[in-house]
Design a protein around this motif. Structure first.
Motif, short mmCIF file in Angstrom:
data_model
loop_
_atom_site.label_atom_id
_atom_site.label_comp_id
_atom_site.label_asym_id
_atom_site.label_seq_id
_atom_site.Cartn_x
_atom_site.Cartn_y
_atom_site.Cartn_z
N UNK A 38 47.21 44.08 34.58
CA UNK A 38 48.48 43.58 35.70
C UNK A 38 49.15 44.82 35.39
N UNK A 39 49.76 45.56 36.46
CA UNK A 39 50.88 46.62 36.40
C UNK A 39 52.16 46.06 35.27
N UNK A 40 52.17 44.54 35.10
CA UNK A 40 53.34 44.48 34.47
C UNK A 40 52.94 43.49 33.64
N UNK A 41 52.24 43.95 33.32
CA UNK A 41 51.26 43.03 32.21
C UNK A 41 50.11 41.87 31.60
N UNK A 42 50.50 41.40 32.54
CA UNK A 42 49.77 39.86 32.32
C UNK A 42 48.40 40.36 32.22
N UNK A 43 47.36 39.86 31.65
CA UNK A 43 45.99 39.94 31.81
C UNK A 43 45.89 38.59 32.22
N UNK A 44 44.69 38.67 33.06
CA UNK A 44 43.58 37.51 33.82
C UNK A 44 42.63 38.04 33.42
N UNK A 45 41.39 36.59 33.23
CA UNK A 45 40.48 37.01 33.37
C UNK A 45 39.01 36.17 34.41
N UNK A 46 38.26 37.41 34.01
CA UNK A 46 37.05 36.49 35.45
C UNK A 46 36.03 37.36 35.80
N UNK A 47 35.56 36.81 37.14
CA UNK A 47 34.59 37.86 37.23
C UNK A 47 34.50 38.51 38.81
N UNK A 48 33.99 39.69 39.39
CA UNK A 48 35.03 40.49 39.71
C UNK A 48 33.32 39.57 40.98
N UNK A 49 34.12 38.21 42.41
CA UNK A 49 33.56 37.95 43.76
C UNK A 49 32.87 38.35 44.95
N UNK A 50 34.01 39.86 44.90
CA UNK A 50 34.21 40.89 46.39
C UNK A 50 35.47 41.28 45.83
N UNK A 51 35.42 42.45 46.48
CA UNK A 51 36.13 43.99 46.54
C UNK A 51 36.15 44.41 47.64
N UNK A 52 37.49 45.25 47.83
CA UNK A 52 36.95 45.92 48.96
C UNK A 52 37.88 47.51 48.92
N UNK A 53 38.64 48.33 49.30
CA UNK A 53 39.41 49.22 49.46
C UNK A 53 40.89 49.24 48.92
#
Length: 99
Positions: A38-53
């Motif tokens: 993320x822009x703040x430097x934090x890293x998150x992990x998982x899998x992408x279930x949904x996305x849009x624009x």
């Protein structure tokens, strides 16, 4: 004289190439583990279930699922990102247990 476009050499935005949607779709269908920085430097992990624009949903097993605005994402990497650990100072040694 031949016509020379003025944008020669410019990389088109992801919205113009439609490659981003295909990539996110492939990651979601495979339930591929991703690391999102993320822009703040934090890293998150998982899998992408949904996305849009504008956003994506990151599904995680060890923490609550997240809806993340794409504008807050620095980058997405497949698998794990090596995050440097914060080193402890040697000025304050840990107390040893006498047990």
């Amino acid at each position: 004289m031949p016509f020379h476009p003025t944008n020669k050499g410019k990389t088109p935005s992801p919205e113009e190439t439609f490659e981003e949607a295909g990539y996110l779709k492939a990651l979601g269908e495979k339930q591929k583990l991703v690391s999102v920085k993320l822009q703040g430097g934090e890293v998150v992990r998982g899998w992408i279930e949904y996305y849009d624009r504008n956003m994506l949903r990151l599904t995680r097993t060890d923490a609550p699922n997240l809806f993340i605005f794409k504008s807050e994402i620095m980058y997405i990497a497949e698998g794990e990102i090596k995050v440097p650990r914060v080193r402890r100072s040697k000025a304050a040694p840990r107390a040893e247990s006498a047990g």
